[in-house]
Structures are given as C-alpha cells and as structure tokens.
Design an enzyme around this catalytic site. Sequence first.
Site, PDB file in Angstrom:
ATOM      1  N   GLY A   1      -6.218   5.609   3.705  1.00  0.00           N
ATOM      2  CA  GLY A   1      -4.798   5.573   3.388  1.00  0.00           C
ATOM      3  C   GLY A   1      -4.484   4.281   2.671  1.00  0.00           C
ATOM      4  O   GLY A   1      -5.316   3.754   1.930  1.00  0.00           O
ATOM      5  N   CYS A   2      -3.322   3.752   2.897  1.00  0.00           N
ATOM      6  CA  CYS A   2      -2.899   2.532   2.217  1.00  0.00           C
ATOM      7  C   CYS A   2      -3.916   1.413   2.422  1.00  0.00           C
ATOM      8  O   CYS A   2      -4.213   1.025   3.548  1.00  0.00           O
ATOM      9  CB  CYS A   2      -1.540   2.095   2.759  1.00  0.00           C
ATOM     10  SG  CYS A   2      -0.988   0.530   2.053  1.00  0.00           S
ATOM     11  N   PHE A   3      -4.427   0.885   1.327  1.00  0.00           N
ATOM     12  CA  PHE A   3      -5.463  -0.142   1.465  1.00  0.00           C
ATOM     13  C   PHE A   3      -4.932  -1.454   2.028  1.00  0.00           C
ATOM     14  O   PHE A   3      -5.692  -2.253   2.542  1.00  0.00           O
ATOM     15  CB  PHE A   3      -6.258  -0.370   0.186  1.00  0.00           C
ATOM     16  CG  PHE A   3      -5.492  -0.511  -1.107  1.00  0.00           C
ATOM     17  CD1 PHE A   3      -4.262  -1.140  -1.196  1.00  0.00           C
ATOM     18  CD2 PHE A   3      -6.032   0.010  -2.273  1.00  0.00           C
ATOM     19  CE1 PHE A   3      -3.585  -1.266  -2.393  1.00  0.00           C
ATOM     20  CE2 PHE A   3      -5.374  -0.107  -3.493  1.00  0.00           C
ATOM     21  CZ  PHE A   3      -4.147  -0.744  -3.539  1.00  0.00           C
TER      22      PHE A   3
END
Length: 175
Positions: free
Chosen positions: A9-11
């Site tokens: 998901g969001c890094f």
Amino acid sequence: MKKATFAGGCFWCMVSPFDEQPGIEGVVSGYTGGSKDNPTYEDVCTNRTGHLEAVQITYDPELFSYEKLLDIYWAQIDPTDPGGQFHDRGESYTTAIFYHDEEQKDLAEKSKKELEDSGRFKKPVVTEIRPASVFFEAEAFHQDYYRKNAFHYSLYRKGSGREDFLNAHWGERKS
C-alpha cells in the site's frame, strides 16, 4: 548486501518499520511491477502503469535475515485485501512480495502459507509473490516521509485505518 522489495500500500507507511534496524543499510520508496519506464507518482496513481508503490530494502543477510524482513512485512499490511490497502484503493496500492532469487521466493511462499494456516485472518491471503523487476525510485518528496513530515504521517497512518487494523490483528505497536 542483498535487496528485498515489498509492496504494502502507501509506501510512506512501509519505510519506518524497516528503517534503522541493525543490518538494514537503506529503505527506498518507489514503484515496481509495471510497464512504464521512469513513472511518476501521478502516473502510478492512474492505475494504468501496472506499477505498485513499494519499498526496496538493502540489507546484510548476515545481520538481518530475509525471514525477519518477511515477519515485519506481514505485520504492516492487510494481506486479505485485493483492492488496495486501507483507504488507498486501486492496483497501485495492492500488496506483493517481489523476490530477487529462488531462496527469497521459497521463503516468501513458505511464510505466506504459514500465515494462511495460522487462522489469524478469516479471509484468504491474496498478497502476490512475484519476480522482482525494475525498481524506480520515487520522487524526493516521498523519501523518508515519516521523518520529514512526522505530524502529517501520524495523522495519515491513523486516519487511513492502517494503525487500528494492525493493532487489532498484530497487537499494539509503535508507528
């Protein structure tokens, strides 16, 4: 030194759990798995490049095992969500382990099977295990976001639902 590449998901939320561990030389946010050369954040967010937001970890396997990296990875994601992670939706936010050699592939498959068999989740584990491909470093703004923008990062992590989910499934943690 070896490389490990994980999409979760969001890094922004995938850097801090790995950062500053003994034996980890660096954690870089970027894009991988797709077809477009040198994609930008805007390109990847269209969900038309095939790229996933990911982190690439450089580590010393003598000091930090790949198995330990996998343990940390699983405890950062919802491995049962095929449509993204938490409030971030779309292909670019899906989960995957990108293996760099056959040993990593075997260890990733073993750890996924152990997680599936553990009964921790009621739904199937859908995280893919894929061969590593070209990794494109994300823009400077995205690197070490949790440090450079600590307040916003903590609001985002909590507001996205990630923190509550991880605490419910893995126990209380520091973000």
